[in-house]
Design a protein around this motif. Structure first.
Motif, PDB file in Angstrom:
ATOM      1  N   THR A   1      34.604  30.199  42.915  1.00 39.49           N
ATOM      2  CA  THR A   1      35.584  29.238  42.392  1.00 39.49           C
ATOM      3  C   THR A   1      36.372  29.826  41.226  1.00 39.49           C
ATOM      4  OG1 THR A   1      34.161  27.394  43.044  1.00 39.49           O
ATOM      5  CG2 THR A   1      35.897  26.936  41.429  1.00 39.49           C
ATOM      6  N   HIS A   2      35.658  30.416  40.274  1.00 42.07           N
ATOM      7  CA  HIS A   2      36.334  31.003  39.108  1.00 42.07           C
ATOM      8  C   HIS A   2      37.211  32.182  39.513  1.00 42.07           C
ATOM      9  CE1 HIS A   2      33.008  29.261  36.307  1.00 42.07           C
ATOM     10  NE2 HIS A   2      33.978  28.396  36.547  1.00 42.07           N
ATOM     11  N   THR A   3      36.724  32.958  40.461  1.00 41.98           N
ATOM     12  CA  THR A   3      37.505  34.122  40.915  1.00 41.98           C
ATOM     13  C   THR A   3      38.810  33.694  41.559  1.00 41.98           C
ATOM     14  OG1 THR A   3      35.482  35.412  41.268  1.00 41.98           O
ATOM     15  CG2 THR A   3      37.475  36.141  42.411  1.00 41.98           C
ATOM     16  N   PHE A   4      38.745  32.731  42.479  1.00 46.74           N
ATOM     17  CA  PHE A   4      39.960  32.314  43.182  1.00 46.74           C
ATOM     18  C   PHE A   4      40.906  31.544  42.254  1.00 46.74           C
ATOM     19  CE2 PHE A   4      37.521  33.440  46.896  1.00 46.74           C
ATOM     20  CZ  PHE A   4      38.491  33.898  47.773  1.00 46.74           C
ATOM     21  N   LEU A   5      40.360  30.864  41.251  1.00 49.14           N
ATOM     22  CA  LEU A   5      41.215  30.203  40.267  1.00 49.14           C
ATOM     23  C   LEU A   5      41.990  31.229  39.459  1.00 49.14           C
ATOM     24  CD1 LEU A   5      42.151  27.622  38.843  1.00 49.14           C
ATOM     25  CD2 LEU A   5      40.159  27.821  37.325  1.00 49.14           C
ATOM     26  N   LEU A   6      41.298  32.293  39.033  1.00 45.06           N
ATOM     27  CA  LEU A   6      41.967  33.364  38.286  1.00 45.06           C
ATOM     28  C   LEU A   6      43.056  34.010  39.133  1.00 45.06           C
ATOM     29  CD1 LEU A   6      42.186  35.360  35.895  1.00 45.06           C
ATOM     30  CD2 LEU A   6      40.387  36.713  36.998  1.00 45.06           C
ATOM     31  N   PHE A   7      42.751  34.273  40.403  1.00 46.78           N
ATOM     32  CA  PHE A   7      43.738  34.931  41.256  1.00 46.78           C
ATOM     33  C   PHE A   7      44.894  33.998  41.611  1.00 46.78           C
ATOM     34  CE2 PHE A   7      42.292  39.143  42.968  1.00 46.78           C
ATOM     35  CZ  PHE A   7      41.382  39.372  41.943  1.00 46.78           C
ATOM     36  N   PHE A   8      44.665  32.714  41.605  1.00 42.05           N
ATOM     37  CA  PHE A   8      45.773  31.786  41.798  1.00 42.05           C
ATOM     38  C   PHE A   8      46.742  31.871  40.614  1.00 42.05           C
ATOM     39  CE2 PHE A   8      47.635  27.570  40.904  1.00 42.05           C
ATOM     40  CZ  PHE A   8      48.387  27.402  42.057  1.00 42.05           C
ATOM     41  N   ILE A   9      46.181  31.948  39.409  1.00 44.03           N
ATOM     42  CA  ILE A   9      47.021  32.089  38.210  1.00 44.03           C
ATOM     43  C   ILE A   9      47.809  33.398  38.271  1.00 44.03           C
ATOM     44  CG2 ILE A   9      46.982  32.352  35.699  1.00 44.03           C
ATOM     45  CD1 ILE A   9      44.486  30.542  35.698  1.00 44.03           C
ATOM     46  N   ILE A  10      47.140  34.461  38.705  1.00 45.40           N
ATOM     47  CA  ILE A  10      47.820  35.755  38.809  1.00 45.40           C
ATOM     48  C   ILE A  10      48.925  35.700  39.855  1.00 45.40           C
ATOM     49  CG2 ILE A  10      47.478  38.149  39.550  1.00 45.40           C
ATOM     50  CD1 ILE A  10      44.713  37.991  38.278  1.00 45.40           C
ATOM     51  N   TYR A  11      48.672  34.989  40.946  1.00 47.34           N
ATOM     52  CA  TYR A  11      49.691  34.872  41.992  1.00 47.34           C
ATOM     53  C   TYR A  11      50.933  34.162  41.451  1.00 47.34           C
ATOM     54  CZ  TYR A  11      51.836  33.940  46.514  1.00 47.34           C
ATOM     55  OH  TYR A  11      52.710  33.896  47.574  1.00 47.34           O
ATOM     56  N   VAL A  12      50.719  33.136  40.644  1.00 46.94           N
ATOM     57  CA  VAL A  12      51.846  32.416  40.037  1.00 46.94           C
ATOM     58  C   VAL A  12      52.618  33.342  39.097  1.00 46.94           C
ATOM     59  CG1 VAL A  12      52.499  30.523  38.511  1.00 46.94           C
ATOM     60  CG2 VAL A  12      50.751  30.158  40.276  1.00 46.94           C
ATOM     61  N   LEU A  13      51.892  34.105  38.274  1.00 44.71           N
ATOM     62  CA  LEU A  13      52.552  35.013  37.320  1.00 44.71           C
ATOM     63  C   LEU A  13      53.346  36.098  38.046  1.00 44.71           C
ATOM     64  CD1 LEU A  13      49.694  35.494  34.667  1.00 44.71           C
ATOM     65  CD2 LEU A  13      51.782  34.133  34.426  1.00 44.71           C
ATOM     66  N   THR A  14      52.745  36.691  39.064  1.00 43.79           N
ATOM     67  CA  THR A  14      53.449  37.755  39.786  1.00 43.79           C
ATOM     68  C   THR A  14      54.607  37.197  40.620  1.00 43.79           C
ATOM     69  OG1 THR A  14      51.783  37.604  41.559  1.00 43.79           O
ATOM     70  CG2 THR A  14      51.450  39.283  39.875  1.00 43.79           C
ATOM     71  N   THR A  15      54.510  35.917  40.998  1.00 42.44           N
ATOM     72  CA  THR A  15      55.645  35.281  41.687  1.00 42.44           C
ATOM     73  C   THR A  15      56.853  35.252  40.778  1.00 42.44           C
ATOM     74  OG1 THR A  15      54.200  33.915  43.059  1.00 42.44           O
ATOM     75  CG2 THR A  15      56.472  33.169  42.785  1.00 42.44           C
ATOM     76  N   GLY A  16      56.620  34.933  39.507  1.00 45.42           N
ATOM     77  CA  GLY A  16      57.728  34.942  38.539  1.00 45.42           C
ATOM     78  C   GLY A  16      58.334  36.321  38.383  1.00 45.42           C
TER      79      GLY A  16
ATOM     80  N   LEU B   1      55.064  48.232  37.783  1.00 40.74           N
ATOM     81  CA  LEU B   1      53.960  48.660  36.915  1.00 40.74           C
ATOM     82  C   LEU B   1      53.282  47.467  36.245  1.00 40.74           C
ATOM     83  CD1 LEU B   1      55.358  51.880  35.158  1.00 40.74           C
ATOM     84  CD2 LEU B   1      53.672  51.734  37.007  1.00 40.74           C
ATOM     85  N   VAL B   2      54.100  46.482  35.822  1.00 39.30           N
ATOM     86  CA  VAL B   2      53.538  45.291  35.180  1.00 39.30           C
ATOM     87  C   VAL B   2      52.648  44.522  36.159  1.00 39.30           C
ATOM     88  CG1 VAL B   2      54.108  43.028  34.208  1.00 39.30           C
ATOM     89  CG2 VAL B   2      55.375  45.053  33.481  1.00 39.30           C
ATOM     90  N   ILE B   3      53.155  44.314  37.378  1.00 40.49           N
ATOM     91  CA  ILE B   3      52.376  43.598  38.392  1.00 40.49           C
ATOM     92  C   ILE B   3      51.101  44.365  38.729  1.00 40.49           C
ATOM     93  CG2 ILE B   3      52.367  42.837  40.801  1.00 40.49           C
ATOM     94  CD1 ILE B   3      55.368  42.262  40.478  1.00 40.49           C
ATOM     95  N   ALA B   4      51.228  45.696  38.867  1.00 40.92           N
ATOM     96  CA  ALA B   4      50.059  46.517  39.182  1.00 40.92           C
ATOM     97  C   ALA B   4      49.013  46.420  38.069  1.00 40.92           C
ATOM     98  CB  ALA B   4      50.473  47.970  39.400  1.00 40.92           C
ATOM     99  N   ALA B   5      49.486  46.441  36.814  1.00 36.39           N
ATOM    100  CA  ALA B   5      48.563  46.354  35.668  1.00 36.39           C
ATOM    101  C   ALA B   5      47.830  45.020  35.659  1.00 36.39           C
ATOM    102  CB  ALA B   5      49.328  46.552  34.359  1.00 36.39           C
ATOM    103  N   ILE B   6      48.538  43.940  35.997  1.00 37.74           N
ATOM    104  CA  ILE B   6      47.906  42.608  36.039  1.00 37.74           C
ATOM    105  C   ILE B   6      46.836  42.552  37.123  1.00 37.74           C
ATOM    106  CG2 ILE B   6      48.311  40.167  36.541  1.00 37.74           C
ATOM    107  CD1 ILE B   6      51.083  40.485  35.280  1.00 37.74           C
ATOM    108  N   VAL B   7      47.169  43.065  38.303  1.00 42.57           N
ATOM    109  CA  VAL B   7      46.216  43.027  39.432  1.00 42.57           C
ATOM    110  C   VAL B   7      45.000  43.902  39.144  1.00 42.57           C
ATOM    111  CG1 VAL B   7      45.885  43.604  41.864  1.00 42.57           C
ATOM    112  CG2 VAL B   7      47.996  42.478  41.121  1.00 42.57           C
ATOM    113  N   VAL B   8      45.239  45.107  38.631  1.00 39.01           N
ATOM    114  CA  VAL B   8      44.122  46.013  38.318  1.00 39.01           C
ATOM    115  C   VAL B   8      43.230  45.413  37.243  1.00 39.01           C
ATOM    116  CG1 VAL B   8      43.510  48.247  37.322  1.00 39.01           C
ATOM    117  CG2 VAL B   8      45.323  48.106  39.045  1.00 39.01           C
ATOM    118  N   GLY B   9      43.844  44.869  36.188  1.00 42.23           N
ATOM    119  CA  GLY B   9      43.069  44.263  35.109  1.00 42.23           C
ATOM    120  C   GLY B   9      42.221  43.097  35.598  1.00 42.23           C
ATOM    121  N   ALA B  10      42.807  42.249  36.451  1.00 38.38           N
ATOM    122  CA  ALA B  10      42.069  41.096  36.975  1.00 38.38           C
ATOM    123  C   ALA B  10      40.919  41.542  37.872  1.00 38.38           C
ATOM    124  CB  ALA B  10      43.015  40.188  37.749  1.00 38.38           C
TER     125      ALA B  10
END
Length: 426
Positions: free
Chosen positions: A29-44, A64-73
């Motif tokens: 649950t926590h993992t998919f919630l975090l990735f939902f937030i990341i999906y919203v951010l990368t959509t922007g 690079l910004v999107i890659a950094a967000i995904v790698v960090g998450a």
């Protein structure tokens, strides 16, 4: 809009892939919630890139910004924060390229955006399901059993090169829709990538077979050692029996002689002496189970030689099913680890609890924390947990835990370490 939707579909399946196939540190649950937030951010970020940066001046920076967000998450949610997490990211990026390439190919053939996007979703879904049935189980198992960074580091190079090559042919410096002549090259490259992963799967499965074979050899060796130990004990008991027979015969002759002489008091005293003697020694029994009893007796001898006391509460059934000696082997490993830790600790006691509940057997082993490793900081404690779990990195042990629906957990406290093992009795 078309390119924006391609990016969003690819990002959705990539995040799903990472969240699903990563050995997670946190709940689903926590993992998919975090990735939902990341999906919203990368959509922007993709929206800005697609609609407010027409000349693509900031394309490289936004990527690079999107890659950094995904790698960090991914590193944040992954249980293994090393090259293994990066390997999952790179595989995900590789396989979403297949769906994205399918969209571009269909757009070139049909000139219909809706059909192309639906085709892409279909290919992404099929790829995801194939990965779930083939690559994912193998990779997840090896992520847990193989921790050597010298292995996972080089493994990251190939998927990274595939991603760079496909990106160069499809997106930048040339776009596949503007240069359709690159389509055959992309198809060949994807076929080469899939073939490469098939070879990796075969190698991993072969390694797994070797691991299971090693597991069986290890257990067979332990079983052989137990038989040798029991034979030695049996021979010792036989010698004691022969000696006791002679002693009994001598006492019986003495009693007969006293009776013939009418010295009944002396005969009775000899009979009392005979009755009070222990001719075969005291039988040491820890529990009803022969295999566990032999292991614990053996480890008690080793512990005593090292000045360690084993405090035990053992309630094990007489039979643990077909895997009795395998259980005993795993338990032997962990007791030996506990004795080693206790030797380096001020607490010279090892506590062993064994009990059953339903179809499961529970082992709890508690020992002192090595003095030279005591540190109040959580970082050092985590390092100790990792070193303590070195035994779990042994592929044979992990394989056994997996086969028997087991679980192993090590907790480090201020002054002691507790290891819990749970196995299903077959």
């Amino acid at each position: 809009m078309f390119e924006f939707l391609i990016l969003r579909i690819a990002a959705l399946f990539m995040l799903l892939f990472i969240a699903y196939f990563t050995v997670r540190r946190y709940s689903k649950t926590h993992t998919f919630l975090l990735f939902f937030i990341i999906y919203v951010l990368t959509t922007g970020a993709d929206y800005y890139e697609s609609f407010y940066d027409p000349n693509k001046y900031h394309w490289f920076i936004m990527t690079l910004v999107i890659a950094a967000i995904v790698v960090g998450a991914t590193y944040f949610i992954s249980k293994f924060r090393d090259f293994r997490a990066l390997f999952i990211i790179l595989i995900a990026s590789n396989f979403v390229c297949i769906g994205s390439a399918a969209i571009s190919l269909m757009m070139y053939l049909t000139r219909n955006a809706e059909i192309s996007l639906l085709t892409g979703v279909f290919v992404h879904s099929i790829t995801f399901m194939i990965m779930d049935k083939t690559v994912a189980p193998v990779i997840k198992d090896d992520l847990a059993t193989v921790s050597d960074q010298k292995i996972w580091g080089p493994f990251c190079i190939l998927p990274a090169l595939f991603y760079v090559a496909i990106t160069a042919l499809c997106i930048w410096p040339q776009n596949i829709q503007e240069h359709p002549s690159s389509i055959p090259g992309v198809i060949i490259l994807i076929a080469l990538m899939v073939t490469n992963y098939l070879i990796i799967i075969i190698l991993f499965k072969r390694q797994r077979s070797d691991t299971i074979r090693s597991l069986n050899i290890e257990f067979l060796g332990t079983y052989s050692d137990r038989i040798k130990a029991e034979m030695t004990q049996l021979q010792s008991s036989y010698r004691e029996l022969e000696k006791s027979k002679l002693d009994i015969k001598l006492v019986a002759n003495s009693i007969e002689s006293y009776i013939k002489k009418g010295e009944y008091e002396k005969a009775l005293a000899e009979a009392h002496t005979l009755n009070s003697r222990e001719f075969f020694g005291t039988k040491q029994t820890m529990c009803e189970n022969i295999a566990l009893n032999a292991i614990i007796l053996e480890k008690e001898i080793i512990a005593k030689e090292n000045g360690i006391t084993i405090d035990k509460d053992i309630k094990a059934p007489a039979s643990l099913g077909n895997s009795e000696y395998e259980f005993a082997t795993i338990l032997s490993k962990f007791i030996q680890e506990a004795i080693t830790s206790a030797v380096l600790s001020s607490n010279k006691t090892v506590r062993i609890n064994i009990y059953t509940s339903g179809s499961y057997i529970f082992f709890e082993i508690r020992c002192g924390l090595p003095q030279e490793k005591v540190d109040p900081s959580m970082i050092e404690k985590m390092k100790l947990i990792e070193s303590r779990n070195t035994l779990l990195a042994n592929s044979c042990t992990v394989e056994f835990i997996k086969i028997h629906n087991g679980r192993c957990e090590t907790r480090v406290h201020t002054h002691h370490i507790t290891t819990e093992l749970i196995f299903r009795i077959s």
